[in-house]
Design a protein around this motif. Structure first.
Motif, PDB file in Angstrom:
ATOM      1  N   ILE A  53       0.953  -1.824  -0.469  1.00 59.03           N
ATOM      2  CA  ILE A  53       0.018  -0.208   0.147  1.00 59.03           C
ATOM      3  C   ILE A  53       0.798   1.134  -0.068  1.00 59.03           C
ATOM      4  O   ILE A  53       0.412   2.074  -0.820  1.00 59.03           O
ATOM      5  CB  ILE A  53      -1.414   0.066   1.018  1.00 59.03           C
ATOM      6  CG1 ILE A  53      -1.958  -1.227   1.103  1.00 59.03           C
ATOM      7  CG2 ILE A  53      -1.664   1.538   1.334  1.00 59.03           C
ATOM      8  CD1 ILE A  53      -3.257  -1.448   1.953  1.00 59.03           C
ATOM      9  N   LEU A  54       2.338   1.334   1.611  1.00 58.14           N
ATOM     10  CA  LEU A  54       2.406   2.331   0.734  1.00 58.14           C
ATOM     11  C   LEU A  54       3.764   2.716  -0.287  1.00 58.14           C
ATOM     12  O   LEU A  54       3.969   3.509  -0.721  1.00 58.14           O
ATOM     13  CB  LEU A  54       3.939   2.427   1.747  1.00 58.14           C
ATOM     14  CG  LEU A  54       2.972   2.155   3.623  1.00 58.14           C
ATOM     15  CD1 LEU A  54       4.009   1.768   4.367  1.00 58.14           C
ATOM     16  CD2 LEU A  54       2.557   3.711   3.398  1.00 58.14           C
ATOM     17  N   GLY A  55       4.337   1.900  -0.597  1.00 57.91           N
ATOM     18  CA  GLY A  55       4.368   1.755  -1.987  1.00 57.91           C
ATOM     19  C   GLY A  55       3.708   2.040  -3.026  1.00 57.91           C
ATOM     20  O   GLY A  55       4.214   3.248  -3.977  1.00 57.91           O
ATOM     21  N   ALA A  56       2.364   2.062  -3.297  1.00 50.59           N
ATOM     22  CA  ALA A  56       1.616   2.305  -4.510  1.00 50.59           C
ATOM     23  C   ALA A  56       1.585   3.374  -4.022  1.00 50.59           C
ATOM     24  O   ALA A  56       0.637   4.360  -4.988  1.00 50.59           O
ATOM     25  CB  ALA A  56       0.344   2.029  -4.411  1.00 50.59           C
ATOM     26  N   ASN A  57       1.277   4.649  -2.726  1.00 53.99           N
ATOM     27  CA  ASN A  57       1.070   5.930  -2.406  1.00 53.99           C
ATOM     28  C   ASN A  57       2.194   6.699  -2.131  1.00 53.99           C
ATOM     29  O   ASN A  57       2.086   7.322  -1.091  1.00 53.99           O
ATOM     30  CB  ASN A  57      -0.277   5.837  -1.409  1.00 53.99           C
ATOM     31  CG  ASN A  57      -0.789   4.979  -1.950  1.00 53.99           C
ATOM     32  OD1 ASN A  57      -2.365   5.101  -2.845  1.00 53.99           O
ATOM     33  ND2 ASN A  57      -1.519   4.089  -1.795  1.00 53.99           N
ATOM     34  N   LEU A  58       2.875   6.325  -2.735  1.00 54.90           N
ATOM     35  CA  LEU A  58       4.499   7.287  -2.000  1.00 54.90           C
ATOM     36  C   LEU A  58       4.298   8.572  -2.344  1.00 54.90           C
ATOM     37  O   LEU A  58       4.803   9.177  -1.404  1.00 54.90           O
ATOM     38  CB  LEU A  58       5.649   6.511  -2.616  1.00 54.90           C
ATOM     39  CG  LEU A  58       6.510   6.380  -1.871  1.00 54.90           C
ATOM     40  CD1 LEU A  58       6.913   6.435  -1.002  1.00 54.90           C
ATOM     41  CD2 LEU A  58       8.264   6.182  -2.896  1.00 54.90           C
ATOM     42  N   GLY A  59       3.801   8.372  -3.149  1.00 53.18           N
ATOM     43  CA  GLY A  59       3.510  10.494  -3.789  1.00 53.18           C
ATOM     44  C   GLY A  59       3.175  10.877  -2.670  1.00 53.18           C
ATOM     45  O   GLY A  59       2.647  11.850  -1.763  1.00 53.18           O
ATOM     46  N   THR A  60       1.654  10.540  -2.105  1.00 54.76           N
ATOM     47  CA  THR A  60       0.674  10.677  -1.043  1.00 54.76           C
ATOM     48  C   THR A  60       1.368  10.303   0.507  1.00 54.76           C
ATOM     49  O   THR A  60       1.166  11.408   1.230  1.00 54.76           O
ATOM     50  CB  THR A  60      -1.621   9.874  -1.106  1.00 54.76           C
ATOM     51  OG1 THR A  60      -1.182   9.633  -2.489  1.00 54.76           O
ATOM     52  CG2 THR A  60      -1.267   9.518   0.265  1.00 54.76           C
ATOM     53  N   LEU A  61       2.031   9.586   0.382  1.00 51.87           N
ATOM     54  CA  LEU A  61       2.883   9.750   1.429  1.00 51.87           C
ATOM     55  C   LEU A  61       3.711  10.602   1.985  1.00 51.87           C
ATOM     56  O   LEU A  61       3.505  11.677   3.084  1.00 51.87           O
ATOM     57  CB  LEU A  61       4.119   8.219   2.181  1.00 51.87           C
ATOM     58  CG  LEU A  61       4.219   8.347   3.475  1.00 51.87           C
ATOM     59  CD1 LEU A  61       3.291   8.173   4.417  1.00 51.87           C
ATOM     60  CD2 LEU A  61       5.174   6.671   3.015  1.00 51.87           C
ATOM     61  N   ILE A  62       4.182  10.850   0.824  1.00 53.33           N
ATOM     62  CA  ILE A  62       5.413  11.758   0.697  1.00 53.33           C
ATOM     63  C   ILE A  62       4.451  13.086   0.449  1.00 53.33           C
ATOM     64  O   ILE A  62       5.569  14.514   1.868  1.00 53.33           O
ATOM     65  CB  ILE A  62       6.222  12.233  -0.010  1.00 53.33           C
ATOM     66  CG1 ILE A  62       7.911  10.507  -0.306  1.00 53.33           C
ATOM     67  CG2 ILE A  62       7.568  13.453  -0.599  1.00 53.33           C
ATOM     68  CD1 ILE A  62       7.976  10.532  -2.010  1.00 53.33           C
ATOM     69  N   ASP A  63       3.293  13.653   0.599  1.00 51.01           N
ATOM     70  CA  ASP A  63       2.907  14.952   0.786  1.00 51.01           C
ATOM     71  C   ASP A  63       2.266  14.764   2.107  1.00 51.01           C
ATOM     72  O   ASP A  63       1.658  15.617   2.069  1.00 51.01           O
ATOM     73  CB  ASP A  63       2.223  15.144  -0.015  1.00 51.01           C
ATOM     74  CG  ASP A  63       2.289  15.104  -2.063  1.00 51.01           C
ATOM     75  OD1 ASP A  63       4.062  15.729  -1.581  1.00 51.01           O
ATOM     76  OD2 ASP A  63       1.940  14.309  -3.486  1.00 51.01           O
ATOM     77  N   ARG A  64       2.097  13.929   3.026  1.00 48.94           N
ATOM     78  CA  ARG A  64       1.729  14.268   4.862  1.00 48.94           C
ATOM     79  C   ARG A  64       2.005  15.414   4.674  1.00 48.94           C
ATOM     80  O   ARG A  64       2.527  15.888   5.147  1.00 48.94           O
ATOM     81  CB  ARG A  64       1.714  13.248   5.407  1.00 48.94           C
ATOM     82  CG  ARG A  64       1.140  12.021   4.574  1.00 48.94           C
ATOM     83  CD  ARG A  64      -0.148  10.835   5.086  1.00 48.94           C
ATOM     84  NE  ARG A  64      -0.472  10.961   6.084  1.00 48.94           N
ATOM     85  CZ  ARG A  64      -1.669  11.634   6.102  1.00 48.94           C
ATOM     86  NH1 ARG A  64      -2.998  11.764   5.173  1.00 48.94           N
ATOM     87  NH2 ARG A  64      -2.681  12.027   7.317  1.00 48.94           N
ATOM     88  N   PRO A  65       0.552  16.454   5.699  1.00 43.99           N
ATOM     89  CA  PRO A  65       1.292  17.613   6.139  1.00 43.99           C
ATOM     90  C   PRO A  65       1.864  16.787   6.758  1.00 43.99           C
ATOM     91  O   PRO A  65       1.210  15.892   8.522  1.00 43.99           O
ATOM     92  CB  PRO A  65      -0.048  18.198   5.952  1.00 43.99           C
ATOM     93  CG  PRO A  65      -0.876  17.062   6.379  1.00 43.99           C
ATOM     94  CD  PRO A  65      -0.556  15.565   5.567  1.00 43.99           C
ATOM     95  N   MET A  66       2.379  18.149   8.948  1.00 41.93           N
ATOM     96  CA  MET A  66       2.727  17.786  10.242  1.00 41.93           C
ATOM     97  C   MET A  66       1.534  17.392  10.302  1.00 41.93           C
ATOM     98  O   MET A  66       0.720  17.575  10.562  1.00 41.93           O
ATOM     99  CB  MET A  66       3.695  18.949  10.451  1.00 41.93           C
ATOM    100  CG  MET A  66       4.174  18.538  11.083  1.00 41.93           C
ATOM    101  SD  MET A  66       5.786  17.901  11.445  1.00 41.93           S
ATOM    102  CE  MET A  66       6.799  19.071  10.640  1.00 41.93           C
ATOM    103  N   GLU A  67       1.705  16.518  11.699  1.00 42.17           N
ATOM    104  CA  GLU A  67       0.394  15.522  12.419  1.00 42.17           C
ATOM    105  C   GLU A  67       1.511  15.367  13.265  1.00 42.17           C
ATOM    106  O   GLU A  67       2.051  14.272  13.307  1.00 42.17           O
ATOM    107  CB  GLU A  67       0.109  14.844  11.980  1.00 42.17           C
ATOM    108  CG  GLU A  67       0.189  13.161  11.437  1.00 42.17           C
ATOM    109  CD  GLU A  67      -0.964  13.089  10.321  1.00 42.17           C
ATOM    110  OE1 GLU A  67      -1.514  11.924  11.286  1.00 42.17           O
ATOM    111  OE2 GLU A  67      -0.378  12.277   8.854  1.00 42.17           O
ATOM    112  N   VAL A  68       0.447  15.664  14.835  1.00 42.78           N
ATOM    113  CA  VAL A  68       1.194  14.934  15.906  1.00 42.78           C
ATOM    114  C   VAL A  68       0.652  13.631  15.917  1.00 42.78           C
ATOM    115  O   VAL A  68      -0.372  12.988  15.771  1.00 42.78           O
ATOM    116  CB  VAL A  68       0.744  15.748  17.415  1.00 42.78           C
ATOM    117  CG1 VAL A  68       1.111  15.310  18.350  1.00 42.78           C
ATOM    118  CG2 VAL A  68       1.524  17.276  16.775  1.00 42.78           C
TER     119      VAL A  68
END
Length: 162
Positions: A53-68
């Motif tokens: 899942i993470l490999g298929a959504n790497l761009g989405t993962l990288i673009d995640r905003p800062m969160e606590v």
């Protein structure tokens, strides 16, 4: 009393800790990407699915905003306590890449950075000479001398030394 007469094979603590960390981190970020889609309960299958899942959504993962996010924080007097960390998608990728590097090192799969040479050192006479694969240098582990590879070949070849 029941069971087999065989002793259990213990997993080294470093390996077990790394497996747990990989499971936790891949699960943390997969749940954020999939918004809670069901995942396998067996850790090995869960990690495999999370990595897909993470490999298929790497761009989405990288673009995640800062969160606590919840995190185990090392306590200065030993142990850990449950705290919070601020992480973004780049942090996630860096952490996962770090776990990958740790796994490569624990498994002994890293590429060699040096190669032992059959020649003896012309200074100390010991056969503790190695060539760096990333630099063009030759070093002796015994006397600590360093030469360029061409210079070392010239110094160790009696036909070129004359």
């Amino acid at each position: 009393m029941s069971g087999t007469g065989e002793r259990p094979i213990l997993i080294p603590v470093a390996v077990d800790a790394l497996m747990e960390a990989i499971d936790n981190e891949t699960l943390r970020w997969t749940l954020r990407i999939t918004r809670g889609d069901p995942l396998p309960s067996a850790p090995i299958e869960r990690v495999r699915r999370c990595v897909v899942i993470l490999g298929a959504n790497l761009g989405t993962l990288i673009d995640r905003p800062m969160e606590v996010v919840p995190a185990l924080i090392p306590h200065p007097q030993g142990g850990d306590y449950l705290g919070k960390e601020a992480l973004d998608g780049v942090d996630a990728v860096l952490r996962l890449a770090g776990f990958h590097d740790q796994a490569i090192n624990l498994l002994g799969l890293q590429e060699p950075s040096e190669e032992w040479l059959p020649e003896s050192c012309h200074v100390c006479g010991r056969q503790l000479v190695f060539a760096s694969l990333s630099e063009s240098t030759v070093r002796c582990r015994s006397c600590r001398n360093v030469w360029g590879q061409d210079e070392f070949m010239r110094l160790n070849n009696p036909f070129l030394a004359a």
